[in-house]
Design an enzyme around this catalytic site. Structure first.
Site, PDB file in Angstrom:
ATOM      1  N   ASP A  11       0.786  -1.193   0.059  1.00  0.00           N
ATOM      2  CA  ASP A  11      -0.134  -0.057   0.136  1.00  0.00           C
ATOM      3  C   ASP A  11       0.914   1.282  -0.093  1.00  0.00           C
ATOM      4  O   ASP A  11       0.574   2.116  -0.799  1.00  0.00           O
ATOM      5  CB  ASP A  11      -0.888   0.091   1.201  1.00  0.00           C
ATOM      6  CG  ASP A  11      -2.188  -1.010   1.011  1.00  0.00           C
ATOM      7  OD1 ASP A  11      -2.242  -1.515  -0.141  1.00  0.00           O
ATOM      8  OD2 ASP A  11      -2.606  -1.117   2.255  1.00  0.00           O
ATOM      9  N   ARG A  33       1.954   4.185  16.780  1.00  0.00           N
ATOM     10  CA  ARG A  33       1.598   5.232  15.684  1.00  0.00           C
ATOM     11  C   ARG A  33       2.191   6.552  16.248  1.00  0.00           C
ATOM     12  O   ARG A  33       2.716   7.436  15.534  1.00  0.00           O
ATOM     13  CB  ARG A  33       0.032   5.178  15.503  1.00  0.00           C
ATOM     14  CG  ARG A  33      -0.319   3.968  14.758  1.00  0.00           C
ATOM     15  CD  ARG A  33       0.518   3.606  13.485  1.00  0.00           C
ATOM     16  NE  ARG A  33       0.162   2.387  12.908  1.00  0.00           N
ATOM     17  CZ  ARG A  33       0.583   1.377  12.981  1.00  0.00           C
ATOM     18  NH1 ARG A  33       1.654   0.870  13.867  1.00  0.00           N
ATOM     19  NH2 ARG A  33       0.001   0.112  12.112  1.00  0.00           N
ATOM     20  N   ASP A  80      -5.861   3.120  12.785  1.00  0.00           N
ATOM     21  CA  ASP A  80      -4.259   3.765  12.592  1.00  0.00           C
ATOM     22  C   ASP A  80      -4.605   5.459  12.013  1.00  0.00           C
ATOM     23  O   ASP A  80      -3.975   6.003  12.296  1.00  0.00           O
ATOM     24  CB  ASP A  80      -3.408   2.796  11.952  1.00  0.00           C
ATOM     25  CG  ASP A  80      -3.144   1.717  12.820  1.00  0.00           C
ATOM     26  OD1 ASP A  80      -3.145   1.713  13.917  1.00  0.00           O
ATOM     27  OD2 ASP A  80      -3.054   0.405  12.273  1.00  0.00           O
ATOM     28  N   SER A 139      -3.048  -9.450   7.764  1.00  0.00           N
ATOM     29  CA  SER A 139      -2.784  -8.245   7.878  1.00  0.00           C
ATOM     30  C   SER A 139      -2.019  -8.140   9.214  1.00  0.00           C
ATOM     31  O   SER A 139      -2.563  -8.221  10.173  1.00  0.00           O
ATOM     32  CB  SER A 139      -3.773  -6.926   7.769  1.00  0.00           C
ATOM     33  OG  SER A 139      -3.221  -5.961   8.211  1.00  0.00           O
TER      34      SER A 139
HETATM   35  N1  ARG Z   1      -6.834  -3.672  16.107  1.00  0.00           N
HETATM   36  C1  ARG Z   1      -5.563  -3.119  16.606  1.00  0.00           C
HETATM   37  C2  ARG Z   1      -5.311  -1.591  16.812  1.00  0.00           C
HETATM   38  O1  ARG Z   1      -6.033  -0.842  16.439  1.00  0.00           O
HETATM   39  C3  ARG Z   1      -4.261  -3.408  15.750  1.00  0.00           C
HETATM   40  C4  ARG Z   1      -4.376  -2.812  14.504  1.00  0.00           C
HETATM   41  C5  ARG Z   1      -3.233  -3.217  13.530  1.00  0.00           C
HETATM   42  N2  ARG Z   1      -3.012  -2.479  12.409  1.00  0.00           N
HETATM   43  C6  ARG Z   1      -2.748  -2.941  11.214  1.00  0.00           C
HETATM   44  N3  ARG Z   1      -2.573  -2.374  10.241  1.00  0.00           N
HETATM   45  N4  ARG Z   1      -2.888  -4.291  10.964  1.00  0.00           N
HETATM   46  O2  ARG Z   1      -4.525  -1.014  17.852  1.00  0.00           O
END
Ligand code: ARG
Length: 399
Positions: free
Chosen positions: A14, A95, A124, A175
């Protein structure tokens, strides 16, 4: 309209497509910013080369592993942070450190915008954008993956069309987001919350030894500083614990969580060090915190975790809670003994502190007892005075 954009670059499909797409669609120059948060995998040389191949005018990597550990994981330990009582904020903590560097590099390279590769369905994007608005409210924010409407197959085709060397991995099943605090696994067949994950290819929690592991974690003012008396940096300590506890299969979570954007999501996590350190830290607090402080902290901890999950790392409320938590950690110093046994069992076996509030002479039922038993009678009578008055007036009712 922005002219030069700093893109948070992972090297994946991506963000690689995003490098090209941003130039083609918006006519901007793209500076690729890769942040090392301990995700492992490919070398950063390869990642930066791919960014250049995709057309980035500049590509840089920043090593933020110790910073992630020191400035983000340590505060999460002090807050015993587990979103919805379970998830120790693996992705949520990385993040803001990425945002910090993205914004710094954007300024260093004269960018007037930042960009990320998140979709519109996740948390995210919230963390990137709210974080950026806190640190650099003047920056424009671009979210190409929310705009382009390409499927995964179309992205692969787009990359091929522009000769972007994407790792031709086999069918990409999940993912996965990884950093030194753990691993978050989403998508593929685990999108069925009923599907068992027993047979999934775990990495951090793969059982590689059936020998029990025993260790002692040393804390200084809420900060884990040593394992078995050996002092280590925060990142080294987390890494070591991931290996030792993870080898017994400890640290797996399988849950359904509430995303900020209103979607329930089935998530699988591997985070042995995070879960072990939070368990040890909170156990030591049981020994070291005065009762009212302990109870108030327990009420605030879920709020802290929720704020961080929701992308509010740089918010004033989160900072205010940090100030409260910092005050509580002054005497959280001591050691916690723990053991791990395959598959996945963890136990706290003991705790001690030079500044703990456990008073043997008050607690003991032996001859050393110094508790003033006679004081208890009046205390209990007054404690229950309101109830006994009420019962005399209305008659005691057992229901
Ligand atoms: N659900 C978790 C969170 O929001 C993990 C997110 C993982 N991110 C990803 N791009 N796979 O913190």
């Amino acid at each position: 309209m922005a002219k030069r954009v700093a893109l948070a670059y992972s090297g994946g499909l991506d963000t690689s497509v995003a490098v090209r797409w941003l130039q083609e669609e918006y006519g901007v120059e793209v500076v690729a910013v890769a942040v090392d948060v301990g995700q492992g995998g490919e070398s950063f040389d390869e990642i930066l080369a791919r960014a250049k191949a995709a057309g980035a005018v500049e590509a840089v990597v920043v090593d933020a592993r110790e910073e992630l550990a020191r400035d983000f994981c340590i505060p999460a330990i002090k807050a015993n942070a587990r979103y919805e009582g379970k998830y120790p904020l693996v992705s949520s903590l990385s993040r803001p450190v990425i945002v910090r560097h993205l914004v710094a590099q954007a300024k260093a390279f004269g960018c007037d915008a930042v960009a990320h590769g998140c979709t519109g369905k996740g948390n995210d994007q919230v963390r990137f954008e709210v974080g950026t608005r806190a640190l650099a409210p003047e920056m424009e924010i671009l979210a190409p993956a929310r705009v382009w409407g390409m499927s995964r197959e179309e992205c692969v085709a787009y990359a091929a069309q522009w000769n972007i060397p994407i790792e031709q991995t086999k069918e990409k099943i999940y993912s996965i987001d990884e950093n030194l605090w753990g691993r978050a696994i989403e998508c593929g067949r685990i999108e069925d919350p009923w599907h068992t994950t027993k047979l999934e290819p775990f990495t951090l929690t793969k059982v590689t030894s059936t020998d029990p592991v025993e260790l002692i974690i040393g804390f200084n003012q809420g900060v884990p500083v040593s394992i078995d008396g050996v002092e280590m940096s925060p990142a080294a300590l987390i890494d070591e614990l991931n290996k030792r506890a993870g080898a017994t299969g400890f640290g797996r979570l399988d849950m359904v969580e509430n995303r900020r954007v209103g979607i329930k999501s089935r998530e699988v996590y591997e985070c042995p060090a995070a879960l072990a350190l939070i368990a040890a830290h909170s156990d030591l607090e049981d020994l070291c915190l005065e009762r009212d402080v302990a109870h108030e902290k327990l009420r605030l901890e879920p709020r802290w975790a929720e704020l961080v999950y929701d992308g509010m790392w740089f918010s004033p409320l989160k900072q205010a809670l940090d100030a409260f938590i910092a005050e509580t950690q002054r005497f959280v110093t001591g050691e916690v003994r723990m053991s791990f046994e395959a598959p996945g069992l963890m136990r706290i076996d003991g705790r001690r502190s030079p500044v703990g509030l456990y008073d043997y002479e008050l607690a003991t039922y032996d001859a050393a007892d110094t508790f003033r038993h006679q004081d208890a009678e009046g205390f209990v009578r007054i404690w229950g005075l309101g109830i006994s008055t009420w019962a005399q007036r209305h008659g005691g009712v057992d229901r």
